[in-house]
Motif scaffolding. Structure first.
Motif, PDB file in Angstrom:
ATOM      1  N   TYR A 279       3.311  -5.309   7.790  1.00  0.00           N
ATOM      2  CA  TYR A 279       3.064  -3.901   8.110  1.00  0.00           C
ATOM      3  C   TYR A 279       4.188  -3.017   7.579  1.00  0.00           C
ATOM      4  O   TYR A 279       5.359  -3.384   7.615  1.00  0.00           O
ATOM      5  CB  TYR A 279       2.970  -3.700   9.627  1.00  0.00           C
ATOM      6  CG  TYR A 279       1.715  -4.273  10.227  1.00  0.00           C
ATOM      7  CD1 TYR A 279       0.574  -3.494  10.368  1.00  0.00           C
ATOM      8  CD2 TYR A 279       1.667  -5.599  10.637  1.00  0.00           C
ATOM      9  CE1 TYR A 279      -0.587  -4.017  10.910  1.00  0.00           C
ATOM     10  CE2 TYR A 279       0.507  -6.137  11.181  1.00  0.00           C
ATOM     11  CZ  TYR A 279      -0.613  -5.338  11.310  1.00  0.00           C
ATOM     12  OH  TYR A 279      -1.758  -5.861  11.840  1.00  0.00           O
TER      13      TYR A 279
ATOM     14  N   LEU B   9      -0.114  -1.670  -1.329  1.00  0.00           N
ATOM     15  CA  LEU B   9      -0.015  -0.882  -0.106  1.00  0.00           C
ATOM     16  C   LEU B   9      -1.371  -0.275   0.265  1.00  0.00           C
ATOM     17  O   LEU B   9      -2.063   0.288  -0.595  1.00  0.00           O
ATOM     18  CB  LEU B   9       1.024   0.230  -0.287  1.00  0.00           C
ATOM     19  CG  LEU B   9       1.309   1.125   0.912  1.00  0.00           C
ATOM     20  CD1 LEU B   9       1.763   0.329   2.122  1.00  0.00           C
ATOM     21  CD2 LEU B   9       2.351   2.161   0.532  1.00  0.00           C
TER      22      LEU B   9
ATOM     23  N   ARG C 118      -0.404   1.287   8.183  1.00  0.00           N
ATOM     24  CA  ARG C 118      -0.108   0.970   6.777  1.00  0.00           C
ATOM     25  C   ARG C 118       0.381  -0.468   6.705  1.00  0.00           C
ATOM     26  O   ARG C 118       1.190  -0.907   7.524  1.00  0.00           O
ATOM     27  CB  ARG C 118       0.961   1.895   6.214  1.00  0.00           C
ATOM     28  CG  ARG C 118       0.480   3.297   5.964  1.00  0.00           C
ATOM     29  CD  ARG C 118       1.586   4.154   5.336  1.00  0.00           C
ATOM     30  NE  ARG C 118       1.150   5.519   5.217  1.00  0.00           N
ATOM     31  CZ  ARG C 118       1.269   6.443   6.171  1.00  0.00           C
ATOM     32  NH1 ARG C 118       1.819   6.130   7.332  1.00  0.00           N
ATOM     33  NH2 ARG C 118       0.852   7.672   5.965  1.00  0.00           N
TER      34      ARG C 118
ATOM     35  N   VAL D  57      -3.109   6.213  12.128  1.00  0.00           N
ATOM     36  CA  VAL D  57      -3.000   5.494  10.858  1.00  0.00           C
ATOM     37  C   VAL D  57      -2.252   4.179  11.048  1.00  0.00           C
ATOM     38  O   VAL D  57      -1.438   4.034  11.956  1.00  0.00           O
ATOM     39  CB  VAL D  57      -2.287   6.318   9.756  1.00  0.00           C
ATOM     40  CG1 VAL D  57      -3.038   7.593   9.439  1.00  0.00           C
ATOM     41  CG2 VAL D  57      -0.856   6.614  10.122  1.00  0.00           C
TER      42      VAL D  57
ATOM     43  N   GLU E  63      -0.865   3.943  -2.853  1.00  0.00           N
ATOM     44  CA  GLU E  63      -1.550   3.186  -1.814  1.00  0.00           C
ATOM     45  C   GLU E  63      -3.044   3.406  -1.915  1.00  0.00           C
ATOM     46  O   GLU E  63      -3.501   4.433  -2.421  1.00  0.00           O
ATOM     47  CB  GLU E  63      -1.035   3.554  -0.424  1.00  0.00           C
ATOM     48  CG  GLU E  63      -1.315   4.974   0.004  1.00  0.00           C
ATOM     49  CD  GLU E  63      -0.755   5.306   1.390  1.00  0.00           C
ATOM     50  OE1 GLU E  63       0.202   4.649   1.852  1.00  0.00           O
ATOM     51  OE2 GLU E  63      -1.278   6.233   2.002  1.00  0.00           O
TER      52      GLU E  63
ATOM     53  N   TYR F   6      -6.267   4.237   0.160  1.00  0.00           N
ATOM     54  CA  TYR F   6      -6.463   4.970   1.410  1.00  0.00           C
ATOM     55  C   TYR F   6      -7.910   4.836   1.860  1.00  0.00           C
ATOM     56  O   TYR F   6      -8.832   5.086   1.085  1.00  0.00           O
ATOM     57  CB  TYR F   6      -6.107   6.444   1.221  1.00  0.00           C
ATOM     58  CG  TYR F   6      -6.412   7.290   2.426  1.00  0.00           C
ATOM     59  CD1 TYR F   6      -5.646   7.187   3.581  1.00  0.00           C
ATOM     60  CD2 TYR F   6      -7.477   8.186   2.421  1.00  0.00           C
ATOM     61  CE1 TYR F   6      -5.935   7.957   4.702  1.00  0.00           C
ATOM     62  CE2 TYR F   6      -7.770   8.956   3.530  1.00  0.00           C
ATOM     63  CZ  TYR F   6      -6.994   8.838   4.665  1.00  0.00           C
ATOM     64  OH  TYR F   6      -7.279   9.594   5.779  1.00  0.00           O
TER      65      TYR F   6
ATOM     66  N   GLU G 206      -3.381   2.138   3.343  1.00  0.00           N
ATOM     67  CA  GLU G 206      -3.348   2.978   4.536  1.00  0.00           C
ATOM     68  C   GLU G 206      -4.772   3.104   5.048  1.00  0.00           C
ATOM     69  O   GLU G 206      -5.700   3.356   4.282  1.00  0.00           O
ATOM     70  CB  GLU G 206      -2.811   4.368   4.223  1.00  0.00           C
ATOM     71  CG  GLU G 206      -2.840   5.301   5.427  1.00  0.00           C
ATOM     72  CD  GLU G 206      -2.311   6.692   5.139  1.00  0.00           C
ATOM     73  OE1 GLU G 206      -2.491   7.568   6.007  1.00  0.00           O
ATOM     74  OE2 GLU G 206      -1.741   6.926   4.056  1.00  0.00           O
TER      75      GLU G 206
ATOM     76  N   TYR H 196       0.587  -4.118   3.691  1.00  0.00           N
ATOM     77  CA  TYR H 196       0.397  -4.659   2.347  1.00  0.00           C
ATOM     78  C   TYR H 196      -0.722  -5.685   2.366  1.00  0.00           C
ATOM     79  O   TYR H 196      -0.815  -6.489   3.293  1.00  0.00           O
ATOM     80  CB  TYR H 196       1.672  -5.341   1.847  1.00  0.00           C
ATOM     81  CG  TYR H 196       2.835  -4.404   1.687  1.00  0.00           C
ATOM     82  CD1 TYR H 196       2.868  -3.481   0.648  1.00  0.00           C
ATOM     83  CD2 TYR H 196       3.898  -4.434   2.581  1.00  0.00           C
ATOM     84  CE1 TYR H 196       3.939  -2.622   0.497  1.00  0.00           C
ATOM     85  CE2 TYR H 196       4.973  -3.586   2.435  1.00  0.00           C
ATOM     86  CZ  TYR H 196       4.982  -2.679   1.399  1.00  0.00           C
ATOM     87  OH  TYR H 196       6.044  -1.819   1.255  1.00  0.00           O
TER      88      TYR H 196
ATOM     89  N   ASN I 178       5.474   0.528  -3.084  1.00  0.00           N
ATOM     90  CA  ASN I 178       5.333   1.764  -2.308  1.00  0.00           C
ATOM     91  C   ASN I 178       5.097   3.006  -3.154  1.00  0.00           C
ATOM     92  O   ASN I 178       5.214   4.121  -2.659  1.00  0.00           O
ATOM     93  CB  ASN I 178       6.548   2.006  -1.403  1.00  0.00           C
ATOM     94  CG  ASN I 178       6.739   0.900  -0.413  1.00  0.00           C
ATOM     95  OD1 ASN I 178       5.781   0.301   0.053  1.00  0.00           O
ATOM     96  ND2 ASN I 178       7.979   0.606  -0.083  1.00  0.00           N
TER      97      ASN I 178
END
Length: 120
Positions: free
Chosen positions: A90, A113, A105, A103, A66, A68, A115, A107, A63
């Motif tokens: 998730y 991670l 998010r 959005v 990420e 994006y 998004e 893995y 975490n």
């Protein structure tokens, strides 16, 4: 100095390539035996090499950062994700922020991670 892209670690680069191709349309540009260059400046490196080079262990689902992406038809994206990768973990299911952006998010199969949001 020039920024070249983002490298993510994968247990199996071929599996990761399939995931990023299926979900985001990335294509393989170069395969150097466990070190792959994909379109859009994404690089994959197999965990065995990464751990050998860095002398560190992988920390999945950390975490700390990420990847994006923006997708105008996010509902269709989530439907495709659930169909092709029902086992995906998730962080948050499709939600809408107070500013109106939708959005999701989750893995990737290796714990990186991701998004995906609608354009802002």
């Amino acid at each position: 100095m020039k920024y070249k892209g983002t490298l993510i670690v994968a247990k199996d680069c071929n599996r990761a390539l399939k995931f990023y191709s299926d979900m985001f349309g990335f294509q393989l540009l170069q395969d150097n035996d466990g070190n792959m260059e994909l379109t859009n400046n994404l690089y994959l490196q197999e965990s065995g090499y990464w751990e050998q080079f860095t002398k560190r262990s992988i920390i999945s689902n950390s975490n700390q950062s990420e990847l994006y992406f923006e997708e105008p038809d996010i509902e269709q994206f989530v439907e495709r994700l659930e169909t092709l990768y029902p086992e995906i973990e998730y962080v948050n299911y499709l939600m809408t922020h107070s500013w109106g952006q939708k959005v999701v998010r989750f893995y990737d199969p290796d714990g990186n991670l991701i998004e995906v949001g609608t354009p802002v």
